[in-house]
Design a protein around this motif. Structure first.
Motif, PDB file in Angstrom:
ATOM      1  N   ILE A  60      48.674  38.265  32.896  1.00 32.81           N
ATOM      2  CA  ILE A  60      48.196  37.074  33.259  1.00 32.81           C
ATOM      3  C   ILE A  60      47.930  36.114  32.102  1.00 32.81           C
ATOM      4  O   ILE A  60      47.484  36.883  30.698  1.00 32.81           O
ATOM      5  CB  ILE A  60      46.807  36.977  34.118  1.00 32.81           C
ATOM      6  N   LEU A  91      41.741  35.593  42.477  1.00 33.01           N
ATOM      7  CA  LEU A  91      41.696  34.313  41.763  1.00 33.01           C
ATOM      8  C   LEU A  91      40.980  33.386  42.525  1.00 33.01           C
ATOM      9  O   LEU A  91      40.092  32.578  41.985  1.00 33.01           O
ATOM     10  CB  LEU A  91      43.110  33.591  41.527  1.00 33.01           C
ATOM     11  N   THR A  94      36.933  34.043  42.165  1.00 29.32           N
ATOM     12  CA  THR A  94      36.612  33.973  40.801  1.00 29.32           C
ATOM     13  C   THR A  94      36.572  32.476  40.446  1.00 29.32           C
ATOM     14  O   THR A  94      36.157  32.036  39.440  1.00 29.32           O
ATOM     15  CB  THR A  94      37.095  34.621  39.752  1.00 29.32           C
ATOM     16  N   ARG A  96      39.396  30.682  39.859  1.00 27.56           N
ATOM     17  CA  ARG A  96      40.254  30.691  38.729  1.00 27.56           C
ATOM     18  C   ARG A  96      41.826  30.589  39.327  1.00 27.56           C
ATOM     19  O   ARG A  96      42.589  30.889  38.883  1.00 27.56           O
ATOM     20  CB  ARG A  96      40.286  31.790  37.836  1.00 27.56           C
ATOM     21  N   PHE A 100      45.087  30.276  35.826  1.00 28.99           N
ATOM     22  CA  PHE A 100      45.918  31.494  35.322  1.00 28.99           C
ATOM     23  C   PHE A 100      47.288  31.383  35.672  1.00 28.99           C
ATOM     24  O   PHE A 100      47.618  31.250  37.039  1.00 28.99           O
ATOM     25  CB  PHE A 100      45.341  32.809  35.520  1.00 28.99           C
ATOM     26  N   SER A 123      43.226  41.708  39.674  1.00 29.15           N
ATOM     27  CA  SER A 123      41.761  41.798  39.428  1.00 29.15           C
ATOM     28  C   SER A 123      41.324  42.732  38.136  1.00 29.15           C
ATOM     29  O   SER A 123      40.637  42.387  37.247  1.00 29.15           O
ATOM     30  CB  SER A 123      41.223  42.866  40.623  1.00 29.15           C
ATOM     31  N   LEU A 126      41.999  40.254  35.355  1.00 24.01           N
ATOM     32  CA  LEU A 126      40.892  39.155  34.894  1.00 24.01           C
ATOM     33  C   LEU A 126      39.686  39.815  34.310  1.00 24.01           C
ATOM     34  O   LEU A 126      39.348  39.049  33.555  1.00 24.01           O
ATOM     35  CB  LEU A 126      40.656  38.543  36.487  1.00 24.01           C
ATOM     36  N   THR A 127      39.573  41.207  34.680  1.00 31.27           N
ATOM     37  CA  THR A 127      38.257  41.723  33.818  1.00 31.27           C
ATOM     38  C   THR A 127      38.711  41.719  32.580  1.00 31.27           C
ATOM     39  O   THR A 127      37.735  41.945  31.590  1.00 31.27           O
ATOM     40  CB  THR A 127      37.955  42.940  34.572  1.00 31.27           C
ATOM     41  N   GLU A 130      38.626  37.970  31.087  1.00 30.67           N
ATOM     42  CA  GLU A 130      37.387  37.512  31.033  1.00 30.67           C
ATOM     43  C   GLU A 130      36.107  38.683  31.703  1.00 30.67           C
ATOM     44  O   GLU A 130      36.089  38.817  32.937  1.00 30.67           O
ATOM     45  CB  GLU A 130      37.130  36.187  32.056  1.00 30.67           C
TER      46      GLU A 130
END
Length: 169
Positions: A60, A91, A94, A96, A100, A123, A126-127, A130
């Motif tokens: 991502i 997405l 969150t 977002r 992305f 998932s 993403l962690t 961020e």
């Protein structure tokens, strides 16, 4: 009778409230320390997602919200709307969805397992991108690998659990 002994439940309740007011410290809560984001030189985060026999490699990066699966657009690869919704869930949760771009390669299993693998990979990525989103994704159950797989066939059985037809004569 000593000071610590109580005669009734009311005395016990009074003693508990008095103890709670005496022990309440006024220390400020320490801020949660988050790990550093894991972003490569090209501005991407990478993660691997798995579901059944499917394995998805997911990258991502900041972008406009385009999701590419095996070189094809998400709408072409996952034709069913339920599968597209499954892939977009991390997405959307969150907020977002349009921030992305996602590029992934997925192999093994069927389309349903592949969609679950892509969701798991997004998932996890993403962690890494961020770290503050981890609690949101964790509470939604997106970071847990769904470990349910097809049960193996056993010897002496027609399938995993089904017996051969019984014949009396």
């Amino acid at each position: 009778m000593s000071e610590t002994e109580t005669k009734s439940l009311e005395d016990l309740g009074d003693a508990m409230t008095a103890a709670a007011t005496d022990e309440a410290p006024a220390t400020p809560a320490e801020p949660e320390v988050l790990p550093d984001p894991q972003i490569d030189d090209l501005g991407r985060s990478y993660a691997t997602g798995k579901r059944k026999d499917a394995v998805a490699r997911v990258w991502i990066k900041r972008g406009t919200g385009v999701i590419t699966v095996n070189g094809r657009d998400q709408e072409k690869y996952f034709a069913r709307p339920v599968l597209r919704m499954l892939v977009n869930q991390p997405l959307v949760v969150t907020d977002r969805a349009s921030e992305f771009d996602v590029v992934c390669t997925v192999s093994g299993g069927g389309l349903s397992g592949q969609a679950g693998a892509v969701r798991h990979g997004i998932s996890k990525a993403l962690t890494l991108f961020e770290p503050g989103l981890r609690s949101t994704l964790k509470s939604g159950g997106f970071l847990t690998r769904d470990s349910r797989v097809v049960e193996r066939k056993k010897y002496g059985r027609a399938k995993a659990r089904r017996s051969f037809q019984f014949s009396k004569r």
